[in-house]
Design a protein around this motif. Structure first.
Motif, PDB file in Angstrom:
ATOM      1  N   ASP A 380       2.010   6.268  -9.999  1.00 49.65           N
ATOM      2  CA  ASP A 380       1.599   7.020 -11.186  1.00 49.65           C
ATOM      3  C   ASP A 380       2.585   8.149 -11.498  1.00 49.65           C
ATOM      4  N   LEU A 381       3.257   8.628 -10.456  1.00 48.08           N
ATOM      5  CA  LEU A 381       4.242   9.696 -10.628  1.00 48.08           C
ATOM      6  C   LEU A 381       5.648   9.143 -10.877  1.00 48.08           C
ATOM      7  N   ASP A 382       5.723   7.807 -11.055  1.00 41.15           N
ATOM      8  CA  ASP A 382       7.016   7.141 -11.254  1.00 41.15           C
ATOM      9  C   ASP A 382       7.955   7.352 -10.073  1.00 41.15           C
ATOM     10  N   ILE A 383       7.375   7.387  -8.881  1.00 39.97           N
ATOM     11  CA  ILE A 383       8.137   7.487  -7.636  1.00 39.97           C
ATOM     12  C   ILE A 383       7.999   6.163  -6.887  1.00 39.97           C
ATOM     13  N   GLU A 384       9.100   5.571  -6.503  1.00 40.09           N
ATOM     14  CA  GLU A 384       9.084   4.283  -5.820  1.00 40.09           C
ATOM     15  C   GLU A 384       8.547   4.463  -4.394  1.00 40.09           C
ATOM     16  N   PRO A 385       7.450   3.800  -4.045  1.00 40.75           N
ATOM     17  CA  PRO A 385       6.912   3.923  -2.686  1.00 40.75           C
ATOM     18  C   PRO A 385       7.886   3.328  -1.669  1.00 40.75           C
ATOM     19  N   PRO A 386       7.907   3.852  -0.462  1.00 38.14           N
ATOM     20  CA  PRO A 386       8.819   3.327   0.554  1.00 38.14           C
ATOM     21  C   PRO A 386       8.459   1.903   0.959  1.00 38.14           C
ATOM     22  N   GLU A 387       9.465   1.126   1.321  1.00 42.46           N
ATOM     23  CA  GLU A 387       9.206  -0.208   1.836  1.00 42.46           C
ATOM     24  C   GLU A 387       8.494  -0.112   3.178  1.00 42.46           C
ATOM     25  N   GLY A 388       7.752  -1.168   3.506  1.00 41.39           N
ATOM     26  CA  GLY A 388       7.082  -1.189   4.793  1.00 41.39           C
ATOM     27  C   GLY A 388       5.598  -1.418   4.680  1.00 41.39           C
ATOM     28  N   PRO A 389       4.840  -1.094   5.741  1.00 41.54           N
ATOM     29  CA  PRO A 389       3.413  -1.417   5.812  1.00 41.54           C
ATOM     30  C   PRO A 389       2.578  -0.845   4.680  1.00 41.54           C
ATOM     31  N   MET A 390       2.974   0.315   4.130  1.00 42.96           N
ATOM     32  CA  MET A 390       2.177   0.930   3.063  1.00 42.96           C
ATOM     33  C   MET A 390       2.025   0.010   1.871  1.00 42.96           C
ATOM     34  N   ARG A 391       3.001  -0.843   1.622  1.00 44.08           N
ATOM     35  CA  ARG A 391       2.981  -1.719   0.452  1.00 44.08           C
ATOM     36  C   ARG A 391       2.330  -3.071   0.755  1.00 44.08           C
ATOM     37  N   SER A 392       2.000  -3.304   2.029  1.00 41.37           N
ATOM     38  CA  SER A 392       1.626  -4.658   2.446  1.00 41.37           C
ATOM     39  C   SER A 392       0.300  -5.143   1.865  1.00 41.37           C
ATOM     40  N   MET A 393      -0.589  -4.248   1.537  1.00 40.65           N
ATOM     41  CA  MET A 393      -1.895  -4.633   1.008  1.00 40.65           C
ATOM     42  C   MET A 393      -1.893  -4.615  -0.521  1.00 40.65           C
ATOM     43  N   ILE A 394      -0.684  -4.513  -1.126  1.00 43.44           N
ATOM     44  CA  ILE A 394      -0.583  -4.407  -2.577  1.00 43.44           C
ATOM     45  C   ILE A 394       0.292  -5.516  -3.147  1.00 43.44           C
TER      46      ILE A 394
END
Length: 394
Positions: A380-394
């Motif tokens: 939402d803040l136009d910031i690219e989330p880091p690669e890795g487990p945080m993105r795995s459920m998305i």
């Protein structure tokens, strides 16, 4: 559009309701409850038409799961979990689809997808071993999807990790009896399964990354928008729908129980403005959870049907919506239960069973808010989330 499966479920509502305590005592779905699900067609809603399925709209599937879960949490949970597996199987090699459904389109597929095994490459496929928890409805399934990690020649996971979904027949895995002793959703029979050095041919393996990014359905030549919605929309749909349906079940039982109830101080509930206020607020919170989830499923379907790209940010917002919908419904349930009186906790009162089921459903990994909220806020803040487990459920 008429939801024929939901209509069939409602015709057998009393039967599903009455089997709830039976399922709980057995620690799995009673055979009669499983037969109701088979007869209704709910497990075939997302199944390919070529194998006796309906290729239904995801919204219709979610509505059917909610309807079942409102009658019995465990039956609804199994419908939501097992009913999703044909969606992914539609992306698999036609050979394994024929193995599973060629003789019986009502064959069920279990899971879980958690990568708790390692697949060692060999000629023609993989040698696979591991132990998994939470295989919902597994006693009634003849095949299984299991999550694994690609291994090297020595059986160690390669880095960076590469996720696989492997498909095995019932003869290749062991169901661990006595491994589902829990506080809620007892009737789901979500037992452990073990695989010991099973050979899995190449054609029974899907790359998880291709399922998540939408490559798998396109490589399989699927054109129905049902299969083109994101994995992060489809997979959680059955799980979150079940939790919301259970919340609707609590609301229905609470309303019926409170109608003529007299509180210990002598006040009838119908004359207590504070309890009535809480009931109305909870009812609206549960309704909001339902509406948001169904709206999201419809919007993803419409975008897929229009051939539009669904961005990572949209997927992240959708996951946030799913998580929040489940938590909103569960908190509304708590407001109802604490106003239901001590007798609601008696084992013959369905309110306490639904209450326990809701909270065990909320504990599923799909509903953990931390990483999902973190990633969705960054996007939402136009910031690219880091690669890795945080993105795995998305």
């Amino acid at each position: 559009m008429t939801n024929r499966v939901l209509d069939t479920i409602m015709e057998r509502a009393e039967e599903i309701r009455e089997l709830g305590p039976v399922n709980e005592r057995l620690g799995r779905l009673d055979d009669k409850a499983a037969k109701v699900l088979r007869d209704s067609g709910v497990i075939r809603m997302l199944q390919p038409e070529a194998h006796g399925g309906m290729e239904a709209h995801p919204r219709e599937f979610a509505e059917a799961v909610m309807g079942i879960a409102a009658l019995d949490g465990s039956t609804g949970w199994v419908a939501g979990i097992v009913g999703l597996h044909p969606w992914e199987m539609a992306m698999a090699d036609p050979k394994v689809q024929e193995e599973i459904w060629g003789g019986d389109p009502d064959t069920w597929i279990a899971s879980p997808y958690a990568p708790m095994g390692v697949a060692r490459p060999v000629d023609g496929g993989y040698v696979f071993s591991g132990r998994w928890q939470f295989s919902s409805g597994t006693d009634h399934c003849d095949w299984i999807f299991l999550g694994g990690l690609l291994g090297d020649e020595d059986g160690r996971p390669v880095e960076p990790f590469q996720g696989l979904h492997l498909v095995l027949p019932r003869s290749d895995y062991e169901i661990v009896e006595g491994s589902w002793e829990v506080a809620g959703l007892k009737g789901t029979g979500s037992k452990d399964v073990i695989v010991r050095d099973a050979f899995v041919p190449d054609y029974r393996v899907l790359r998880f990354a291709k399922v998540v990014d939408g490559t798998a359905p396109r490589e399989a030549g699927l054109t129905n928008p049902t299969y083109l919605v994101p994995f992060s929309c489809a997979f959680p749909l059955g799980i979150t729908s079940a939790v919301i349906g259970m919340a609707e079940g609590v609301l229905a039982h609470h309303m019926a129980y409170q109608r003529d109830r007299v509180q210990i101080v002598g006040t009838r509930v119908k004359d207590d403005p504070y309890v009535l206020y809480a009931m109305s607020e909870a009812a609206e919170e549960i309704a909001a959870s339902r509406t948001r989830l169904l709206d999201f499923a419809s919007r993803m379907y419409d975008k897929a049907a229009a051939g539009e790209e669904i961005s990572f940010g949209e997927r992240a917002a959708g996951r946030r919506l799913q998580v929040r919908s489940a938590w909103r419904a569960a908190r509304a349930v708590n407001e109802l239960v604490i106003r239901s009186g001590g007798n609601a906790m008696r084992v013959d009162n369905p309110i306490q069973r639904f209450w326990r089921d809701v909270h065990v459903g909320l504990a599923h990994a799909i509903h953990v808010p931390g990483a999902v909220y973190h990633v969705s806020a960054l996007t939402d803040l136009d910031i690219e989330p880091p690669e890795g487990p945080m993105r795995s459920m998305i």
